[in-house]
Design an enzyme around this catalytic site. Structure first.
Site, PDB file in Angstrom:
ATOM      1  N   GLU A   1      -6.698 -10.376  -1.255  1.00 10.10           N
ATOM      2  CA  GLU A   1      -7.488 -10.096  -0.040  1.00 10.10           C
ATOM      3  C   GLU A   1      -8.971  -9.938  -0.376  1.00 10.10           C
ATOM      4  O   GLU A   1      -9.671  -9.100   0.204  1.00 10.10           O
ATOM      5  CB  GLU A   1      -6.969  -8.825   0.654  1.00 10.10           C
ATOM      6  CG  GLU A   1      -5.490  -8.886   0.995  1.00 10.10           C
ATOM      7  CD  GLU A   1      -4.963  -7.671   1.756  1.00 10.10           C
ATOM      8  OE1 GLU A   1      -5.779  -6.869   2.263  1.00 10.10           O
ATOM      9  OE2 GLU A   1      -3.736  -7.527   1.849  1.00 10.10           O
TER      10      GLU A   1
ATOM     11  N   ASN B   1       1.948  -5.325  -3.100  1.00  9.04           N
ATOM     12  CA  ASN B   1       0.531  -5.588  -2.809  1.00  9.04           C
ATOM     13  C   ASN B   1      -0.200  -4.273  -2.513  1.00  9.04           C
ATOM     14  O   ASN B   1       0.300  -3.439  -1.757  1.00  9.04           O
ATOM     15  CB  ASN B   1       0.479  -6.495  -1.564  1.00  9.04           C
ATOM     16  CG  ASN B   1      -0.896  -7.049  -1.268  1.00  9.04           C
ATOM     17  OD1 ASN B   1      -1.548  -7.614  -2.144  1.00  9.04           O
ATOM     18  ND2 ASN B   1      -1.350  -6.898  -0.029  1.00  9.04           N
TER      19      ASN B   1
ATOM     20  N   ASP C   1     -12.747  -9.531  -0.756  1.00  9.82           N
ATOM     21  CA  ASP C   1     -14.052  -9.553  -0.099  1.00  9.82           C
ATOM     22  C   ASP C   1     -14.937  -8.530  -0.803  1.00  9.82           C
ATOM     23  O   ASP C   1     -14.436  -7.640  -1.482  1.00  9.82           O
ATOM     24  CB  ASP C   1     -13.990  -9.341   1.428  1.00  9.82           C
ATOM     25  CG  ASP C   1     -13.158  -8.165   1.897  1.00  9.82           C
ATOM     26  OD1 ASP C   1     -12.976  -7.205   1.118  1.00  9.82           O
ATOM     27  OD2 ASP C   1     -12.691  -8.194   3.057  1.00  9.82           O
TER      28      ASP C   1
ATOM     29  N   GLU D   1       0.814  -1.236   0.000  1.00 12.04           N
ATOM     30  CA  GLU D   1       0.000   0.000   0.000  1.00 12.04           C
ATOM     31  C   GLU D   1       0.842   1.278   0.000  1.00 12.04           C
ATOM     32  O   GLU D   1       0.641   2.169   0.819  1.00 12.04           O
ATOM     33  CB  GLU D   1      -0.961  -0.028   1.200  1.00 12.04           C
ATOM     34  CG  GLU D   1      -1.861  -1.255   1.172  1.00 12.04           C
ATOM     35  CD  GLU D   1      -2.758  -1.399   2.407  1.00 12.04           C
ATOM     36  OE1 GLU D   1      -2.690  -0.559   3.305  1.00 12.04           O
ATOM     37  OE2 GLU D   1      -3.533  -2.385   2.444  1.00 12.04           O
TER      38      GLU D   1
ATOM     39  N   HIS E   1     -10.450  -5.562  -2.199  1.00 14.51           N
ATOM     40  CA  HIS E   1     -11.468  -5.240  -1.187  1.00 14.51           C
ATOM     41  C   HIS E   1     -12.538  -4.436  -1.912  1.00 14.51           C
ATOM     42  O   HIS E   1     -12.387  -3.233  -2.136  1.00 14.51           O
ATOM     43  CB  HIS E   1     -10.848  -4.415  -0.047  1.00 14.51           C
ATOM     44  CG  HIS E   1      -9.925  -5.207   0.815  1.00 14.51           C
ATOM     45  ND1 HIS E   1     -10.362  -6.286   1.559  1.00 14.51           N
ATOM     46  CD2 HIS E   1      -8.597  -5.110   1.046  1.00 14.51           C
ATOM     47  CE1 HIS E   1      -9.338  -6.809   2.228  1.00 14.51           C
ATOM     48  NE2 HIS E   1      -8.256  -6.114   1.924  1.00 14.51           N
TER      49      HIS E   1
HETATM   50  O1  9MR Z   1      -7.449  -8.010   8.714  1.00 13.43           O
HETATM   51  C1  9MR Z   1      -6.568  -7.075   9.298  1.00 13.43           C
HETATM   52  C2  9MR Z   1      -7.220  -6.518  10.560  1.00 13.43           C
HETATM   53  O2  9MR Z   1      -7.368  -7.521  11.542  1.00 13.43           O
HETATM   54  C3  9MR Z   1      -6.391  -5.390  11.099  1.00 13.43           C
HETATM   55  O3  9MR Z   1      -7.059  -4.779  12.174  1.00 13.43           O
HETATM   56  C4  9MR Z   1      -6.143  -4.371   9.999  1.00 13.43           C
HETATM   57  C5  9MR Z   1      -5.307  -3.219  10.492  1.00 13.43           C
HETATM   58  O4  9MR Z   1      -4.906  -2.390   9.458  1.00 13.43           O
HETATM   59  O5  9MR Z   1      -5.486  -5.003   8.914  1.00 13.43           O
HETATM   60  C6  9MR Z   1      -6.295  -5.950   8.332  1.00 13.43           C
HETATM   61  O6  9MR Z   1      -5.712  -6.466   7.158  1.00 13.43           O
HETATM   62  C7  9MR Z   1      -5.395  -5.512   6.147  1.00 13.43           C
HETATM   63  C8  9MR Z   1      -4.231  -6.052   5.367  1.00 13.43           C
HETATM   64  O7  9MR Z   1      -3.175  -6.338   6.235  1.00 13.43           O
HETATM   65  C9  9MR Z   1      -3.776  -5.088   4.293  1.00 13.43           C
HETATM   66  N1  9MR Z   1      -4.858  -4.698   3.429  1.00 13.43           N
HETATM   67  C10 9MR Z   1      -6.078  -4.261   4.111  1.00 13.43           C
HETATM   68  C11 9MR Z   1      -6.513  -5.282   5.153  1.00 13.43           C
HETATM   69  C12 9MR Z   1      -7.828  -4.850   5.802  1.00 13.43           C
HETATM   70  O8  9MR Z   1      -7.655  -3.697   6.561  1.00 13.43           O
END
Ligand code: 9MR
Length: 451
Positions: free
Chosen positions: A257, A193, A259, A152, A229
Site C-alpha cells: 500500500e 498484511n 505512499d 492489521e 504508508h
Molecule cells: O483507501 C481506503 C479508504 O478509501 C477507506 O476510507 C479506508 C477506511 O479504513 O481504508 C483505506 O484503505 C486502507 C486499507 O484498506 C488498509 N490499510 C490502510 C488503508 C488506508 O487507510
C-alpha cells in the site's frame, strides 16, 4: 520466477531490438516489472475507475490491482448471509480486461466490518468468520493472485490489537482464518498484511514471530504484506533487512500500500525527498529475491485517502493531481530498470468529458480579494471536475468553499467536492475562495478537466 530463462531471454531480445537507451521507453512500470519477474500494482476503487483517463493510466502502469474498498466486509456481506460481490466483480473484470492480476483485500479486519459482525458472541462470530471466508474466497476461487487474509492485527508494541476479533476469539482466530481460506482456494497466496511493519521493530518482530510459528505449525501462510504508508523522509533504514528476514522464513513479501505523505503544498525540495524515499523502498524490495512486487495505494494525488485522513497532508503518490508524473514516478521507473525517457501521461480517450472554467475577481481590497470560478460542462454531463491555474503575481489562497483546493507554489489545483461533481450537459457550478495579493492581481486562465 524472477530469473527464469524465458524472462531473461525476453529481456535480452528486447534489448537487441530496441535502440540503445530506449528499452522500455514506450511502456509503463508493468512491463519493466515483468521483465524483472516482479509486478507493479496499484489500488483502485470502482468510482476512481469511472475516470477513463485514470483507468487508462492504471492499465498502462500496473499489472496487479488491489480493490481499495470493494472486497471489505462492509461491502461484501452488509447483513448476515446477504452477499454483494458486484462492485468487486466489476474491478476484477476490468483487471482481467487489462491483463492485470488481483490482490484480494481483505477478509478479516477490525475496520470496515459491519456492526452485526461486531455484536456477535464468540461462537457465532467464529462461525460468521468461517462463513464469510467460505463465501468470499469461494466466489473468487481460482481468480485471484492472493488474499490479505488478516489485516492489521497487531499494536505498535507488538501485542495483539484488542479488536473484537481478538477479544472474543483469542489468539487463534488468525490461524483459523488462514486455514479456512486455504481450504476454499488452494491456489490463492495467503497473506498477513499490516502497517508500520516496514522496518525492524517491535511490531514487525511480532509479525515475524507469528509467521515463524505458523510455518513450524503448518498453518498455511504464503506471504507478508508490508503496507508502507510512509511519512516524507522516514523510510526505515532496516527495510531491506526486514524484507530479507521474512523471505528467509520461506514466505514471499510484497509492498502492498505504498505512499509517502508530506505536508501540503508540495515543494520541489519535498518532491525530491519523496523521490529518494520511493527509490529506497523500491530498491529494498527489488534487492531481495522473494519480494514479489510493489503496490502503491493509488497512482495519482487526485485519488488518495491521505488528505481526508491527515488534514494538511497529501501529495503522496507517483502522479500529481493532473496525472503528470512526479519525481517519485521517475524513481520507480529507474528502480524497475527503465532507461531513456519515461512514457508521457496517456491522452484522454476520445469522447472524454469536457468542461470550461472562467475566473472572476468578485471583490478586492488592500491585500485581499475574493475569487470565483465557474465550471461549465460541455455537451456531455460530467461526474466530476478539476480546475488548475497558475497565479502570475504571487497571490495565495487562504480559504475556499465548494472545492478542494491545493497549492504547489503558484500552481493551484481545485477538485470538486462530493455534492458539486456532477454537472449536467451545458450546466454550471461555481466555487470560491479568499486570497492575498500585493501590487498586481491579474486574473489567471484556468483549465478545466471533466470526468
Ligand atoms: O483507501 C481506503 C479508504 O478509501 C477507506 O476510507 C479506508 C477506511 O479504513 O481504508 C483505506 O484503505 C486502507 C486499507 O484498506 C488498509 N490499510 C490502510 C488503508 C488506508 O487507510
Amino acid at each position: 520466477m524472477r530469473h527464469s530463462p524465458v524472462v531473461v531471454a525476453a529481456a535480452i531480445a528486447a534489448a537487441v531490438v530496441l535502440p540503445a537507451g530506449q528499452a522500455g521507453a514506450a511502456s509503463g512500470l508493468r512491463d519493466l516489472a515483468a521483465a524483472k519477474g516482479v509486478y507493479f500494482g496499484t489500488a483502485a476503487t470502482v468510482s476512481e475507475w469511472n475516470d477513463a483517463t485514470y483507468k487508462a493510466l492504471g492499465a498502462r502502469e500496473a499489472n496487479m490491482l488491489t480493490p481499495g474498498n470493494e472486497m471489505k466486509w462492509d461491502t461484501t456481506e452488509p447483513s448476515q448471509g446477504r452477499f454483494n460481490f458486484a462492485p468487486a466483480d466489476s474491478l476484477v473484470s476490468a483487471a482481467v480486461a487489462a491483463n492485470q492480476r488481483v490482490r484480494g483485500h481483505t477478509l478479516v479486519w477490525h475496520s470496515q466490518t459491519p456492526s452485526w459482525v461486531q455484536n456477535l458472541g464468540a461462537t457465532a462470530l467464529h462461525q460468521a468468520m468461517l462463513d464469510h471466508i467460505n463465501a468470499e474466497v469461494g466466489h473468487y476461487k481460482g481468480k485471484l493472485y492472493s488474499w490479505d487474509v488478516v489485516n492489521e492485527a497487531f499494536n505498535e508494541d507488538g501485542t495483539r490489537r484488542q479488536s473484537f476479533w481478538q477479544q472474543k476469539l483469542g489468539d487463534g482466530y488468525i490461524a483459523d482464518a488462514f486455514r479456512a481460506a486455504r481450504a476454499v482456494d488452494p491456489a490463492a497466496k495467503l497473506y498477513y498484511n499490516d502497517y508500520n511493519t516496514d522496518g525492524i521493530g517491535a511490531k514487525s518482530d511480532a509479525v515475524y514471530a507469528m509467521v515463524k510459528a505458523f510455518k513450524q505449525q503448518g498453518v498455511p501462510i504464503d506471504g507478508v504484506g508490508l503496507q508502507a504508508h510512509l511519512i516524507l523522509g522516514q523510510v526505515p533504514s532496516s527495510m531491506q533487512q526486514n524484507i530479507q528476514r521474512f523471505a528467509d522464513l520461506g514466505v514471499e513479501v510484497a509492498i502492498t500500500e505504498l505512499d509517502v505523505r508530506m505536508t501540503t503544498p508540495s515543494t520541489s525540495d519535498k518532491l525530491a525527498t519523496q523521490a529518494s524515499d520511493y527509490t529506497k523502498v523500491a530498491n529494498a524490495c527489488l534487492a531481495v529475491r522473494g519480494c514479489v512486487g510493489i503496490t502503491t495505494w493509488g497512482l495519482s494525488d487526485r485519488y488518495s485517502w491521505i488528505p481526508s485522513t491527515f488534514p494538511g497532508e497529501g501529495a503522496a503518490l507517483p502522479f500529481d493531481e493532473s496525472f503528470q508524473p512526479k519525481p517519485a514516478y521517475n524513481s520507480l521507473y529507474v528502480a524497475y530498470g527503465g532507461t531513456g525517457n519515461p512514457p508521457p501521461p496517456p491522452p484522454p480517450p476520445p469522447g472524454d468529458k469536457t468542461c470550461a472554467a472562467t475566473y472572476a475577481i468578485v471583490g478586492q481590497w488592500a491585500g485581499g480579494f475574493q475569487g470565483e470560478v465557474r465550471v461549465t460542462a460541455g455537451s456531455a454531463a460530467i461526474s466530476g471536475w478539476t480546475v488548475t491555474w497558475t497565479f502570475a503575481n504571487g497571490q495565495t489562497i487562504t480559504s475556499s468553499w465548494s472545492a478542494a483546493i491545493t497549492a504547489s507554489g503558484s500552481a493551484i489545483t481545485a477538485n470538486n467536492v462530493g455534492y458539486n461533481g456532477p454537472v449536467g450537459a451545458g450546466g454550471s457550478t461555481t466555487f470560491g475562495f479568499l486570497g492575498t495579493w500585493n501590487g498586481t492581481n491579474s486574473a489567471p486562465s484556468p483549465v478545466c478537466t471533466g470526468r
